[in-house]
Design an enzyme around this catalytic site. Structure first.
Site, PDB file in Angstrom:
ATOM      1  N   ARG A   1     -24.901  -3.840  62.814  1.00  0.00           N
ATOM      2  CA  ARG A   1     -25.537  -3.089  61.726  1.00  0.00           C
ATOM      3  C   ARG A   1     -26.244  -4.082  60.813  1.00  0.00           C
ATOM      4  NH1 ARG A   1     -21.891   1.220  58.861  1.00  0.00           N
ATOM      5  NH2 ARG A   1     -23.942   2.168  58.538  1.00  0.00           N
TER       6      ARG A   1
ATOM      7  N   LYS B   1     -26.165   3.538  50.450  1.00  0.00           N
ATOM      8  CA  LYS B   1     -26.355   4.713  51.286  1.00  0.00           C
ATOM      9  C   LYS B   1     -27.573   5.539  50.874  1.00  0.00           C
ATOM     10  CE  LYS B   1     -24.591   5.383  54.133  1.00  0.00           C
ATOM     11  NZ  LYS B   1     -25.111   4.773  55.364  1.00  0.00           N
TER      12      LYS B   1
ATOM     13  N   ASP C   1     -24.460  -2.235  49.690  1.00  0.00           N
ATOM     14  CA  ASP C   1     -24.418  -2.911  50.983  1.00  0.00           C
ATOM     15  C   ASP C   1     -25.114  -4.254  50.927  1.00  0.00           C
ATOM     16  OD1 ASP C   1     -24.227   0.168  51.558  1.00  0.00           O
ATOM     17  OD2 ASP C   1     -23.344  -0.876  53.270  1.00  0.00           O
TER      18      ASP C   1
ATOM     19  N   ARG D   1     -16.337   1.397  58.736  1.00  0.00           N
ATOM     20  CA  ARG D   1     -17.649   1.316  58.105  1.00  0.00           C
ATOM     21  C   ARG D   1     -17.428   1.005  56.629  1.00  0.00           C
ATOM     22  NH1 ARG D   1     -16.096   4.218  54.397  1.00  0.00           N
ATOM     23  NH2 ARG D   1     -18.211   4.148  53.596  1.00  0.00           N
ATOM     24  N   GLY D   2     -18.538   0.694  55.972  1.00  0.00           N
ATOM     25  CA  GLY D   2     -18.449   0.252  54.577  1.00  0.00           C
ATOM     26  C   GLY D   2     -18.677  -1.239  54.526  1.00  0.00           C
ATOM     27  N   ALA D   3     -19.513  -1.699  53.606  1.00  0.00           N
ATOM     28  CA  ALA D   3     -19.939  -3.094  53.631  1.00  0.00           C
ATOM     29  C   ALA D   3     -18.778  -4.099  53.700  1.00  0.00           C
ATOM     30  CB  ALA D   3     -20.851  -3.364  52.428  1.00  0.00           C
TER      31      ALA D   3
END
Ligand SMILES: CSC[C@H]1O[C@H](OP(=O)(O)O)[C@H](O)[C@@H]1O
Length: 344
Positions: free
Chosen positions: A89, A250, A239, A46-48
């Site tokens: 996502r 977030k 993001d 996860r994480g852009a």
């Protein structure tokens, strides 16, 4: 310690399983493209920037697994996987940017399918290496823009915008790493970041691994720390950033930005240009992912509330540009209203 969340391992992808940290450090081997889809959906990765790199390797796995010499069939399989990756996502623009980069490489490469497979694996590896170096540059750009006094700063960060959220080094945590390495950091206050606790589980772990002085706080303590004059600056990731500087990050980032503005504390967003959506004039159109409500009513197997209560779980919010002091990128640090200067 170089924390690399994603790596190509001869014929498959090796991911650090971020759902297991910090209790357990383990890898997941991804051998099929659709397993990378699942890994992104379930936040093993996860994480852009990290999900962009993961998606790129997902396309490379798709190229490796299709057994055909028919170019049209080959490209159609890549498109099928790309569609599944796009639906994992919705908020981080890096995912879509990386997929487009890979599909463009496939369309522009001619030759036998074996050659295309090699070029797509190479393209994904290059994208990962480029993202890593971009983060180091962001870290150093950010160091240069931090307040000059005091010599050692106390900063605050939110969620995890570290090595685990990128291809290594990190964006917001990259700035903090660069400050630490330059002896400009007293300590960093790490917000736990409900409901998935990326701060408590991931950022805290990265800081301990790299011996960065860090203090974990619950999200509702952030205002108190600012009110007591403990914080010299706030640095967060992103993001998706719109052309006017409105930034999706977030859930809870907006609250932190308003608090920082109230206390006249500089609030920086650190992100690569691959996180900027040049097609959006402002943040009102940024899609906000809503995730499973179980993330709110449970931590692990522990119920936190009563059955029957309604639950809302937006995973991101949008911070208006007016609350952002500067956007730290690999091409320099600009006020939000000058972001368009950086457009490639
Ligand atoms: C370096 S950008 C990381 C960015 O992604 C995180 O979201 P998630 O953990 O749900 O992928 C969070 O918004 C971070 O700031």
């Amino acid at each position: 310690m170089s924390i690399l969340p994603i790596a190509w391992a001869y014929d498959h992808v090796r991911l650090i399983d971020q759902t297991r940290l910090p209790v357990e450090f383990s890898y997941v081997e991804i051998r099929r493209a659709m397993d990378m889809v699942t890994a992104i959906q379930t936040m093993i990765v996860r994480g852009a920037p990290a999900i962009g790199v993961a998606a790129a390797f997902g396309i490379a796995l798709a190229a490796q697994e299709i057994d055909t010499e028919e170019r049209q069939e080959f490209l159609e399989h890549l498109e099928t996987v790309a569609t599944a990756l796009r639906h994992t996502r919705p908020t981080a623009i890096n995912l879509f940017w990386a997929i487009d980069q890979m599909l463009n490489t496939a369309r522009q490469t001619v030759g036998p399918m074996g050659f295309l497979q090699e070029k797509l694996i190479e393209a994904a590896q290059n994208l990962a290496v480029d993202e890593y170096h971009t983060c180091v540059t962001i870290g150093d750009q950010g160091l240069a823009c931090l307040p000059t006094q005091p010599q050692r700063l106390t900063l605050m960060t939110y969620c995890n915008a570290g090595a685990l959220a990128t291809a290594g080094y990190g964006t917001a945590l990259g700035v903090i790493r660069s400050a630490h390495n330059a002896q400009r950091l007293m300590q960093v206050y790490v917000c736990e970041t409900r409901p998935r606790l990326q701060g408590a589980r991931l950022t805290a772990w990265e800081c301990v691994q790299d011996r960065i002085s860090a203090t974990l706080i619950t999200d509702n303590m952030a205002g108190y720390c600012m009110q007591k004059g403990l914080i010299h600056g706030v640095v967060v990731g992103a993001d998706r950033i719109a052309l006017n500087g409105d930034t999706a990050n977030k859930i809870g980032t907006y609250s932190l930005a308003v608090l920082a503005h109230t206390h006249q504390i500089p609030f920086y967003v650190a992100a690569p240009l691959s996180s900027i959506d040049w097609t959006l004039s402002n943040g009102s159109q940024i899609p906000i992912e809503e995730r499973d409500i179980e993330e709110v009513y449970k931590i692990g197997d522990q119920w936190l509330t009563t059955p029957g209560i309604e639950i809302f779980n937006p995973s991101f919010d949008v911070t208006p540009a007016r609350y952002i002091t500067g956007i730290i990128t690999e091409r320099g640090v600009v006020p939000p209203d000058q972001l368009q200067q950086l457009q490639p």
